[in-house]
Design an enzyme around this catalytic site. Structure first.
Site, PDB file in Angstrom:
ATOM      1  N   LYS A   3       0.394  -1.515  -0.193  1.00 34.17           N
ATOM      2  CA  LYS A   3      -0.099  -0.475   0.121  1.00 34.17           C
ATOM      3  C   LYS A   3       0.714   1.091  -0.095  1.00 34.17           C
ATOM      4  O   LYS A   3       1.914   1.167   0.144  1.00 34.17           O
ATOM      5  CB  LYS A   3      -0.927  -0.276   1.125  1.00 34.17           C
ATOM      6  N   TYR A  51      13.955  30.465   9.177  1.00 41.39           N
ATOM      7  CA  TYR A  51      12.844  31.224   9.745  1.00 41.39           C
ATOM      8  C   TYR A  51      12.870  31.344  10.834  1.00 41.39           C
ATOM      9  O   TYR A  51      12.780  30.424  11.192  1.00 41.39           O
ATOM     10  CB  TYR A  51      11.961  30.483   8.903  1.00 41.39           C
TER      11      TYR A  51
HETATM   12  C1  LIG Z   1      -0.279  -2.317   6.563  1.00 42.62           C
HETATM   13  C2  LIG Z   1      -0.919  -3.179   7.035  1.00 42.62           C
HETATM   14  C3  LIG Z   1      -0.595  -4.181   7.216  1.00 42.62           C
HETATM   15  C4  LIG Z   1       2.177  -3.857   7.510  1.00 42.62           C
HETATM   16  O1  LIG Z   1       1.779  -4.119   8.826  1.00 42.62           O
HETATM   17  P1  LIG Z   1       3.468  -3.340   8.970  1.00 42.62           P
HETATM   18  O2  LIG Z   1       3.263  -3.251  10.267  1.00 42.62           O
HETATM   19  O3  LIG Z   1       3.804  -2.522   7.810  1.00 42.62           O
HETATM   20  O4  LIG Z   1       4.059  -5.416   8.725  1.00 42.62           O
HETATM   21  C5  LIG Z   1      -0.316  -5.742   7.957  1.00 42.62           C
HETATM   22  N1  LIG Z   1      -1.866  -6.406   7.645  1.00 42.62           N
HETATM   23  C6  LIG Z   1      -3.119  -4.740   7.715  1.00 42.62           C
HETATM   24  C7  LIG Z   1      -4.340  -4.894   8.064  1.00 42.62           C
HETATM   25  C8  LIG Z   1      -2.452  -3.457   7.340  1.00 42.62           C
HETATM   26  O5  LIG Z   1      -3.038  -2.822   7.328  1.00 42.62           O
END
Ligand SMILES: *Cc1c(COP(=O)(O)O)cnc(C)c1O
Length: 388
Positions: free
Chosen positions: A51, A270
């Site tokens: 993702k 800044y």
């Molecule tokens: C993002 C996600 C993962 C992966 O988690 P990590 O901590 O990045 O390994 C697995 N399952 C679900 C449902 C997620 O949303």
């Protein structure tokens, strides 16, 4: 009139010396991390969570590299990401974690994608679509064992076996997600495993999946039939209280636009939030928060202070940030680096060596996940490996 060729929505290659930062992405390390995770998952099938553009590294590069390593199941958050993954993984199983948006079933079918159904409404819509099409389309069902975010509640999950809609489609996976798997002693881990097991016992023939990156390393070994790592694939430490078993995948170099001496009692950046107590040499990097480098890594204080703030490695030496991170620039204190070892146009390390993604996150008051997923679009991206 000149006719312009149409712009595609893929990023054009940015030449390294024209970019403020260069991102190095090691696809062999990514593949090696996937194998390490699979081996730690007791040999069960191991998916890859890709993702958010594969946690920032590029879904079109990551998915084929993981596929060559042997990965055949991918998880994304959005339908749009799943369509991108499908374009480079024609045969993989691809799940969409965020649930089924109303009216999107036909797109799932068109691209052979699997929604992760998280409510009875999701289930009803998928079942009705499958009935109408006369096909038992595949989907996962998500049971919420503690996050209170997505998925059926455990009591709802325990009633699933009696739901007539389950006959209309194929439940290819039963899954849940850990709240705090990176805290290996958190008692919630075992509670979630037990709740998940209770639901699973009512659907004994459905493959099950619970472990994210950190979940794979828990002493309870909640590997079930499929592991779902994300962060650790990209080099993040899934075991924060122990040495990181993963290889770094991402390196970031920032380019020096200018060097200058700042006189005593002058400030940098800044709002004048950093004060030179002695005459300091400042390097200005052509990277800023518009590149996804968090502004929260700004260094507010005085030269010589030990601040929890950003760092760069210059000619092998750790150099602290000085003042606020700007939109396009970061100022760092390079006084301790021999003057002839740092010059205009040089690159310095912003992610790499001791500046792991976990450490960069910590110094910005956030987590490495956020560092990765914000890696900017203005960097030149240099990929290596990925050939299996
Ligand atoms: C993002 C996600 C993962 C992966 O988690 P990590 O901590 O990045 O390994 C697995 N399952 C679900 C449902 C997620 O949303």
């Amino acid at each position: 009139m000149t006719k312009h060729t149409s712009q595609t929505n893929t990023l054009r290659e940015i030449p390294e010396n024209a970019a403020g930062g260069v991102l190095h992405i090691d696809l062999d390390a990514l593949a090696s991390n996937w194998r390490t995770l699979r081996d730690n998952a007791g040999g069960v099938d191991t998916a890859a969570v890709v993702k958010a553009n594969a946690y920032g590294i590029g879904i079109e590069k990551a998915v084929p590299a993981l596929g060559k390593a042997g990965c055949s199941t991918f998880f994304v958050a959005h339908l749009s990401e799943a369509i991108r993954a499908r374009a480079v993984a024609p045969d993989a199983a691809i799940y969409v974690l965020n649930g089924l948006f109303p009216g999107t079933c036909a797109s799932y079918a068109e691209f052979d994608l699997r929604p992760v159904l998280g409510s009875f409404e999701d289930i009803e819509e998928w079942a009705a679509f499958s009935r109408a099409e006369g096909r038992r389309f595949k989907a996962a069902i998500h049971v919420d064992t503690g996050m209170n975010r997505l998925g059926l509640t455990v009591p709802q999950g325990l009633t699933l076996k009696d739901l007539k809609e389950l006959n209309d489609f194929e439940t290819a996976l039963l899954m849940s997600h850990f709240v705090s798997a990176e805290e290996s002693d958190n008692s919630l881990n075992l509670q979630q495993i037990e709740a998940f097991n209770a639901v699973r016992a009512t659907l004994p023939d459905v493959p099950a999946s619970l472990a994210n990156s950190s979940g794979i390393f828990l002493k309870e070994k909640p590997h079930f039939n499929l592991a779902r790592p994300g962060y650790a694939l990209y080099g993040g430490n899934p075991t924060p209280d122990r040495t990181n078993p993963m290889k770094p995948v991402v390196g970031l170099e920032g380019r020096i636009s200018q060097l200058r001496w700042v006189e005593v009692d002058h400030t940098v950046g800044y709002n004048g939030r950093w004060l030179a107590l002695t005459r300091r040499r400042i390097a200005t990097l052509s990277v800023g928060y518009a590149d996804g480098y968090p502004r929260a890594a700004s260094a507010h204080g005085k030269s010589g202070d030990e601040l929890l703030a950003g760092m760069a490695i210059v000619a092998g030496q750790a150099c602290p940030f000085a003042g606020n991170v700007s939109m396009d620039l970061i100022t760092i204190d390079v006084t301790d680096v021999p003057e002839d070892q740092v010059k205009r146009g040089d690159t310095v390390t912003l992610i790499g060596g001791d500046l792991t993604i976990d450490e960069v996150g910590r110094r910005a008051g956030t987590i490495g996940y956020e560092i990765l997923t914000n890696l900017g679009a203005r960097y030149a991206r240099v990929y290596r490996g990925g050939d299996g």
